[in-house]
Each structure stands twice: as C-alpha cells, then as structure tokens.
Scaffold this active site. Structure first.
Site, PDB file in Angstrom:
ATOM      1  N   GLU A   1      46.250  18.763  57.776  1.00 23.56           N
ATOM      2  CA  GLU A   1      44.964  18.533  58.447  1.00 23.56           C
ATOM      3  C   GLU A   1      43.865  18.553  57.391  1.00 23.56           C
ATOM      4  O   GLU A   1      43.824  19.451  56.546  1.00 23.56           O
ATOM      5  CB  GLU A   1      44.698  19.619  59.490  1.00 23.56           C
ATOM      6  CG  GLU A   1      43.321  19.512  60.147  1.00 23.56           C
ATOM      7  CD  GLU A   1      43.093  20.588  61.214  1.00 23.56           C
ATOM      8  OE1 GLU A   1      44.081  21.051  61.815  1.00 23.56           O
ATOM      9  OE2 GLU A   1      41.939  20.977  61.427  1.00 23.56           O
TER      10      GLU A   1
ATOM     11  N   GLU B   1      32.950  20.063  59.668  1.00 24.52           N
ATOM     12  CA  GLU B   1      32.820  20.872  60.879  1.00 24.52           C
ATOM     13  C   GLU B   1      31.497  21.611  60.809  1.00 24.52           C
ATOM     14  O   GLU B   1      31.047  22.003  59.731  1.00 24.52           O
ATOM     15  CB  GLU B   1      33.926  21.903  60.984  1.00 24.52           C
ATOM     16  CG  GLU B   1      35.295  21.368  61.280  1.00 24.52           C
ATOM     17  CD  GLU B   1      36.278  22.515  61.471  1.00 24.52           C
ATOM     18  OE1 GLU B   1      36.578  22.839  62.632  1.00 24.52           O
ATOM     19  OE2 GLU B   1      36.718  23.088  60.456  1.00 24.52           O
TER      20      GLU B   1
END
Length: 280
Positions: free
Chosen positions: A164, A169
């Site tokens: 990932e 974010e």
C-alpha cells in the site's frame, strides 16, 4: 508507539479483496463487476474531470466502491452514482461527505454520513512513474481524505503483502499536515513507514500531492517540494513489495480511529475537490 500511530493502523488494515468484492475485515465494500478482469499495466493515465455539471466520473477510468468500513470505525456509507461524487462542470471532481437524517444500515448501526470512494482497479494499474493529484481538502474534526494506491494482486496475496502506498492522507484535527506512508509485510499498520509534511492549511486552496516512483525507490512531494524518500533499505530486512502493478484510490472518510468522530464544530457537507489525477 505514539498515540497517533496506535490509532492509525486501523485505517490501513482494510482491503483483503476478491476483485469484485472488496472485503474489509468485517465489512464489505462492493465494487463494480468490471473489476473482475485484471487491469493492463499502462505507462500513463489522466483524468482532468472535464464534463457537464452533475455528471458522474468516467466509468472507463473509475469504479465506485459502496458500503461501510467498520474495521476503521468509520462513520460513512460509500454510495454509487452521483449522490456523493460528481463533476462540477468546471473541471473538478467533487467528493462530498454529507450528514444524513435517516442513515443506512451499517455493520455497527446506522450510518449518519454518506461519502464516496473511487478506484481504478480493473481499469488502470501502474508499476512506476510520477503519480500526482491536485486537490483541495475538506476541513473539520473527523474528516479523512486520502489519495493512495494498493497492489493489484491483493485478491490473491491479501493485504499487506500486496503493498500500500499512501500518497496523501490528512485528518481534520491537523489542517496543516499531510502524511505519506508505505505498508507491506512486517511494516504495516502502526509499523507503516512514513513521514508528515507540514505546510499551510490544506483546506484553503488547491495543492499538488505526488510520488515519483521507480525501481526500489519512492519519493513523496507536496507542490513540488520533496519531503520523503523510501527504498528497500528502510523496510528493516522485510520484503519490498512496490515493484509491481498498483491501482489508484480516492476517498473521503468520515470518522475512524485515527481522525476521531465529527463533533459539534464540524460543518457539513464537506468536500474533497479534485482538479486532476495524472500518472506519467
């Protein structure tokens, strides 16, 4: 382990997928059936979100995931169609988190919020390149926008073996900070390897979030300012799982262990506005 990291792991341990149904450790995010066919790994991808106001995303490029995500204790229900993801007619994709009066049936009760999560699984994957999005982030306690990638072999090897890459974010209680992280076998969840980037309030204007990704190397940048580089030397002798195909994800979550729930100060609706996504 910091307080931030001890909460943050729950955001990542979520997609253990079969291609047509994205299983989320107790919840199911349902994806379009077109995802059942593997995507061709291509050199480039681009979406400038040009289209009439009120229209949906290009279905040849993006699929919707629908459902909830109880594993992260998120509060939203991801919807299909244009209810929460729509073009504004000015070259933007607008993903909107809304507070609902009735809510949908979620694994942990009634979902108070709706939002959207889009991905390119089954449509486009890349194994290297410059991956970039220009976005204006939402604001407020409990908001959790993300621009990220998952290994396209997740359906066969699972997470975190697939890898990932979190390109960007943000959590609402840190309006001036974004995060970039990698997760793989032996360095997932709270052990994910990453760094923050501190800047202006990212909700006030558009900013460009990117990685430059080559064999055995990933460099993160914001507005062209490189702030983090990761190579196999950083994963502590564990396997580097980033030299294969990955698909792109855009989503706006509401609540969760890392950002916490919205509170009385949070105003709805909130929007993640995406100017473009380019891979070259």
């Amino acid at each position: 382990m910091s307080t931030r990291n001890s909460a943050r792991w729950r955001r990542t341990a979520r997609l253990l997928v079969a291609p047509a149904a994205l299983l989320v450790a107790g919840a199911v995010l349902t994806a379009p059936q077109s995802q059942a066919a593997p995507a061709q790994t291509l050199a480039s991808f681009g979406d400038d979100f040009d289209g009439p106001a009120g229209s949906g995303v290009d279905g040849s490029k993006w699929g919707h995931e629908t459902g909830d995500n109880v594993n992260n204790h998120e509060r939203q229900w991801y919807t299909d169609g244009t209810a929460n993801a729509v073009l504004d007619g000015q070259g933007h994709l607008v993903i909107t988190a809304k507070k609902e009066n009735s809510g949908n049936n979620c694994w942990y009760g009634a979902c108070e919020y709706t939002s959207a999560r889009l991905n390119t699984s089954g449509k486009f994957t890349a194994s290297s390149g410059h991956v970039e999005a220009r976005m204006k982030l939402p604001r407020g306690q409990g908001m959790w926008p993300a621009f990220w990638m998952l290994g396209s072999d997740i359906g066969s090897v699972g997470w975190p073996q697939c890898g990932e890459i979190d390109i960007m974010e943000n959590v609402g209680f840190e309006p001036n900070t974004v995060h970039g992280t990698i997760h793989g076998p032996g360095y997932s969840g709270s052990g994910g390897i990453g760094a923050p980037y501190d800047g202006p309030n990212f909700s006030d204007d558009f900013h460009t979030y990117a990685i430059d990704w080559s064999q055995d190397k990933i460099v993160w940048s914001v507005d062209g300012n490189a702030y983090q580089t990761r190579t196999p030397a950083d994963v502590g002798g564990n396997q580097w799982v980033f030299n294969h195909g990955f698909f792109v994800i855009l989503n706006l979550a509401v609540g969760g262990y890392w950002p916490g729930d919205p509170d009385g100060s949070t105003q709805f609706p909130q929007q993640l506005v995406v100017d473009y996504v380019h891979v070259s």
